[in-house]
Design an enzyme around this catalytic site. Structure first.
Site, PDB file in Angstrom:
ATOM      1  CE  LYS A 239      43.562  35.469  41.533  1.00  0.00           C
ATOM      2  NZ  LYS A 239      42.531  34.887  40.688  1.00  0.00           N
TER       3      LYS A 239
ATOM      4  CG  ASP B 126      42.125  47.506  38.290  1.00  0.00           C
ATOM      5  OD1 ASP B 126      42.718  46.802  37.484  1.00  0.00           O
ATOM      6  OD2 ASP B 126      42.450  48.670  38.582  1.00  0.00           O
TER       7      ASP B 126
END
Ligand code: SAH
Length: 407
Positions: free
Chosen positions: A218, A196
């Site tokens: 992403k 993360d």
């Protein structure tokens, strides 16, 4: 004196009698290691330190409360002469020599028949370093080796646990030094790391090149779709036979959706284990010098997510009740809604002058603390252009930490 050539050996002392003569600080450092390997430890000394007395009280060692007698060595496999009286230590080593029992000495290695190495353990490996009676150098060499093993700069490949499954690893608040040893080990053993945004990023640079790194930040936005995609990825990779680390900031179960991942793994029959992390609502204030509890000031602390504003139909927080408490409130994900939250706490009964500290980018190079009160919080956040991630601490503990500011 010429260098002494020692012959290293790993003694198996489980259930075997070990004699420790002396009950001071040297003995206190050796005895726990002997207990840890299951030795039958006998301490002979008229007096012992409180720490050794504790081990006697818990039945981990036997204490013979008197001076040394030569017959104490009878039946022992190993002897440690650790008194501060050279003459006594000499008697111990002579008695041991006569009985052909190896004996270490705290005062004079040249008169000993064994030396104690600098020892450390990591993941089932014991590192023992012996120098030429230069204990500090030996300890430094040991530390270097252990650090290499922990950080993965020394990688003993065959040691890697390659069994498939998912490990949820809490990375702590951001500073890589604040991650657990178990977490580091899990990272070194991973085939796939799913990370993360808030996970300590520097550690990802240390991963071996063949490790697949999936950056969840992403993935396409939209919270629930994103979480489903994460669940799908970790389960799929584990079912391919990979060892997957799900790497998050803080602790995976504190506003981390970690348990949803546990459930997804269970449903798919994928083994899942958890390595807890230092959670930011406690660790970030601590590093910023703010205690979340303090005797006579706060007998409770409540950690609350502020990602939904008070009055939001999906909110599960009783803000009025929190306003009526007097202890510490730690707000997370609350920068955006802080003005509405401060107002709700005041409406619930908190004095508007209640001190508030906003710690931004805690434990990271850009860490800073913005001080306010519930009344001034909204304007202070705007003035200081505070951006997430931030921990907001509300309560009198902030005054304890910053008395001059709130006098
Ligand atoms: N699982 C994490 C929290 C995830 S929620 C934990 O246990 O810490 C994300 C929120 O955590 C952020 O909005 C912020 O409020 C807080 N946070 C996490 N790391 C932080 C840091 N280094 N400094 C300040 N706040 C942090």
């Amino acid at each position: 004196m010429d260098d002494v050539a020692t012959y290293p050996a790993g003694l198996i002392l489980t259930g075997r009698r070990v004699l420790v003569v002396g009950g001071g600080h040297v003995a206190q450092r050796r005895v726990p290691q002997l207990i840890a390997v299951g030795a039958d430890v006998h301490v002979v000394s008229p007096e012992v330190t409180p720490a050794i007395e504790g081990m006697v009280g818990s039945g981990e060692v036997s204490w013979h409360r008197r001076g040394f007698e030569e017959a104490d060595v009878d039946g022992a496999w190993y002897v440690i002469a650790a008194t501060d009286d050279r003459a006594v230590n000499e008697r111990v080593s002579v008695a041991a020599e006569e009985r052909r029992v190896f004996c270490v000495r705290s005062d004079d290695g040249t008169r000993a028949t064994a030396w104690t190495p600098a020892v450390g353990r990591h993941a089932g490996v014991t590192v023992a370093v012996l120098g030429q009676r230069e204990p500090q150098r030996s300890a430094r060499v040991r530390d270097e080796i252990l650090e290499g093993l922990r950080e993965g700069t020394i990688v003993a490949r065959h040691q890697r646990d390659r069994s498939p499954g998912v490990v949820l690893v809490g990375g702590g608040p951001g500073d890589p030094e604040l991650m657990t040893i178990a977490g580091r080990k899990a990272l070194v053993e991973a085939d796939v790391v799913v990370a993360d945004r808030l996970a300590p990023r520097e550690l990802l640079g240390e991963l071996p090149p063949d490790v697949e790194l999936i950056d969840v930040a992403k993935l396409p936005r939209g919270r629930s779709a994103q979480q489903e995609e994460i669940n799908r990825i970790i389960v799929a990779r584990a079912l391919e036979g990979k060892r997957v680390v799900r790497f998050k900031g803080g602790d995976n179960f504190v506003f981390g959706r970690g348990y949803e991942e546990v459930l997804a793994c269970r449903e798919a029959g994928v083994p899942v284990t958890v390595v807890p992390g230092l959670t930011s609502p406690v660790a970030v204030p601590a590093v910023a010098g703010i205690p979340v509890t303090h005797r006579g000031v706060a007998h409770e602390f409540t950690v609350v997510s502020g990602h939904l504003p008070p009055g939001h139909p999906e909110s599960q927080v009783n803000w009025a009740a929190l306003g009526s408490l007097s202890g510490t409130v730690v707000l997370m994900m609350a920068v955006e809604n802080a003005p509405a939250i401060a107002a709700a706490l005041v409406a619930g009964g908190r004095p508007p002058q209640t001190p508030v500290a906003v710690v931004c980018d805690g434990t990271m190079p850009g860490e800073r603390t913005v001080l306010a009160t519930l009344e001034t919080l909204a304007s202070r956040l705007a003035e200081e252009a505070v951006r997430p991630p931030a921990i907001i601490v509300v309560g009198e503990v902030v005054r304890v930490a910053h008395p001059a500011h709130f006098s």
